[in-house]
Design an enzyme around this catalytic site. Sequence first.
Site, PDB file in Angstrom:
ATOM      1  N   GLN A   1       1.758   1.296  -2.275  1.00 49.43           N
ATOM      2  CA  GLN A   1       1.819  -0.071  -1.769  1.00 49.43           C
ATOM      3  C   GLN A   1       3.102  -0.798  -2.175  1.00 49.43           C
ATOM      4  OE1 GLN A   1      -1.848  -1.828  -3.108  1.00 49.43           O
ATOM      5  NE2 GLN A   1      -2.946  -1.130  -1.297  1.00 49.43           N
ATOM      6  N   ASN A   2       3.907  -0.181  -3.030  1.00 48.06           N
ATOM      7  CA  ASN A   2       5.191  -0.780  -3.387  1.00 48.06           C
ATOM      8  C   ASN A   2       6.120  -0.626  -2.184  1.00 48.06           C
ATOM      9  OD1 ASN A   2       7.967  -1.034  -4.544  1.00 48.06           O
ATOM     10  ND2 ASN A   2       6.797  -1.320  -6.428  1.00 48.06           N
ATOM     11  N   LYS A   3       6.816  -1.672  -1.826  1.00 48.00           N
ATOM     12  CA  LYS A   3       7.663  -1.691  -0.629  1.00 48.00           C
ATOM     13  C   LYS A   3       9.076  -1.152  -0.870  1.00 48.00           C
ATOM     14  CE  LYS A   3       4.629  -4.135   1.794  1.00 48.00           C
ATOM     15  NZ  LYS A   3       3.855  -3.574   2.841  1.00 48.00           N
TER      16      LYS A   3
END
Length: 159
Positions: A37-39
């Site tokens: 979920q880290n962009k």
Amino acid sequence: MEYSFGPLIDENSKILILGSLPGVRSLAEARYYAHPQNKFWKIIYGAWGKTPDADFDARYRFILGHGLALWDVVKCAEREGSADGSIRNETPNDIPALLAAHPNIRRIIFNGGFAFAKYKKYFGAPAIDYRKVLSTSPACAGRDREREEMWMEALGRSL
């Protein structure tokens, strides 16, 4: 105590991206920005109109191949979970020594306000050009457009 990774850098690196301290998932996998979920990877690859490789070795080659470098401000600290606000009793990495050893670095991008605040606490204001951008962490949700624009500006001037 949790410990950050060594720097990902080479002689062609021109921009140093500094995070705070890898999160639980990244530490468990021993990989920068491993939480899905880290962009981070989406934003970095997106700056060149690409989709992130699934393989982390390919991601690291992409970073180095585009004149970027990765490291963290915090070398080690006590922390519950992944939140930057939970970091206690930290020791910084020797970023001034890294910059001295890599004089081609022309800009620092701070991945979030926490990384910038800790850098300033230990080293003062950066002596080279820098940008403080919104964190790529899932904790910084709901500001995707603003975050991407900040990152594109920070990366774009040196591309």
